[in-house]
Enzyme design. Structure first.
Site, short mmCIF file in Angstrom:
data_model
loop_
_atom_site.label_atom_id
_atom_site.label_comp_id
_atom_site.label_asym_id
_atom_site.label_seq_id
_atom_site.Cartn_x
_atom_site.Cartn_y
_atom_site.Cartn_z
N LEU A 31 0.88 -1.16 0.00
CA LEU A 31 0.00 0.00 0.00
C LEU A 31 0.92 1.21 0.00
O LEU A 31 1.87 1.25 0.77
CB LEU A 31 -0.88 0.02 1.26
CG LEU A 31 -1.94 -1.07 1.36
CD1 LEU A 31 -2.56 -1.06 2.74
CD2 LEU A 31 -3.00 -0.88 0.29
N ASP A 32 0.63 2.20 -0.86
CA ASP A 32 1.48 3.38 -0.83
C ASP A 32 1.19 4.16 0.46
O ASP A 32 0.24 3.86 1.18
CB ASP A 32 1.30 4.23 -2.09
CG ASP A 32 -0.09 4.80 -2.25
OD1 ASP A 32 -0.65 5.33 -1.26
OD2 ASP A 32 -0.61 4.76 -3.37
N ASN A 33 2.02 5.13 0.75
CA ASN A 33 1.89 5.81 2.05
C ASN A 33 0.66 6.70 2.15
O ASN A 33 0.39 7.24 3.21
CB ASN A 33 3.17 6.59 2.39
CG ASN A 33 3.49 7.64 1.36
OD1 ASN A 33 2.90 7.69 0.29
ND2 ASN A 33 4.45 8.48 1.68
N SER A 35 -2.35 5.38 1.18
CA SER A 35 -3.44 4.40 1.14
C SER A 35 -3.53 3.70 2.48
O SER A 35 -2.63 3.79 3.31
CB SER A 35 -3.20 3.38 0.03
OG SER A 35 -3.12 4.01 -1.21
#
Length: 186
Positions: A31-33, A35
């Protein structure tokens, strides 16, 4: 939190959670930062290959809060495939996916107040069988809507449910593979 155990940057990592992870634990998909939501962790190195690089596609379900009211033409484009710019001149057209307008999820922790807009917004549920870099964000941006919040709520039949942010739920290995629909994992 960053979905990894080690980083050269001063960020919150998975190892900061109050859980004794076994040696060799790694995230399956990231998960990107910006999300949130479901992140699968395992010590089995075959899982990433079987789940995300195998021949059988596996679904991922996201709840996405976007700026503005999403109308039928945008839904149609999202469902049938969006051409996204790739690196260099390699544009990419997303696979068809399921997209529905849904009610706001109950009991969701609020966003940071600095991220609020005084404009209408729409919650979407997007079900993909692929996961390119920032794909969901790029898809909604391409149809004219800024992503305000992105929550992964399921990978196959493993669901986030009421799991609190930063909480960990363990699954037996047989249940883990059954819920992910992975057969040849041994």
């Amino acid at each position: 939190m960053v979905s990894q155990f080690v980083s050269p940057d001063k960020v919150r990592l998975l190892g900061h959670l109050k859980f004794d992870f076994p040696e060799g634990t790694h995230a399956i998909g990231r998960l990107d930062n910006h999300s949130e939501g479901l992140l699968l962790l395992t010590t089995n190195k075959k899982v990433t290959r079987l789940l995300f690089q195998g021949q059988v596609p596996h679904k991922r379900i996201y709840l996405v809060l976007v700026k503005g009211l999403v109308e039928a033409p945008a839904l149609h484009l999202l469902r049938t495939g969006i051409t996204l710019p790739g690196k260099g001149h390699d544009d990419y057209t997303t696979l068809p996916c399921d997209v529905e307008i849904v009610a706001p999820p109950p009991n969701l922790p609020p966003l940071d107040p600095s991220h609020t807009w005084k404009v209408p917004e729409t919650w979407l549920q997007i079900t993909l069988t692929e996961g390119k870099f920032h794909q969901v964000r790029k898809m909604v941006t391409t149809v004219g809507h800024r992503c305000k919040r992105l929550i992964r709520v399921a990978i196959e039949d493993i669901e986030l449910g009421g799991l609190a942010p930063g909480a960990v739920r363990e699954l037996e290995e047989t249940d883990f593979f059954r819920l992910l629909h992975i057969d040849n994992w041994q």
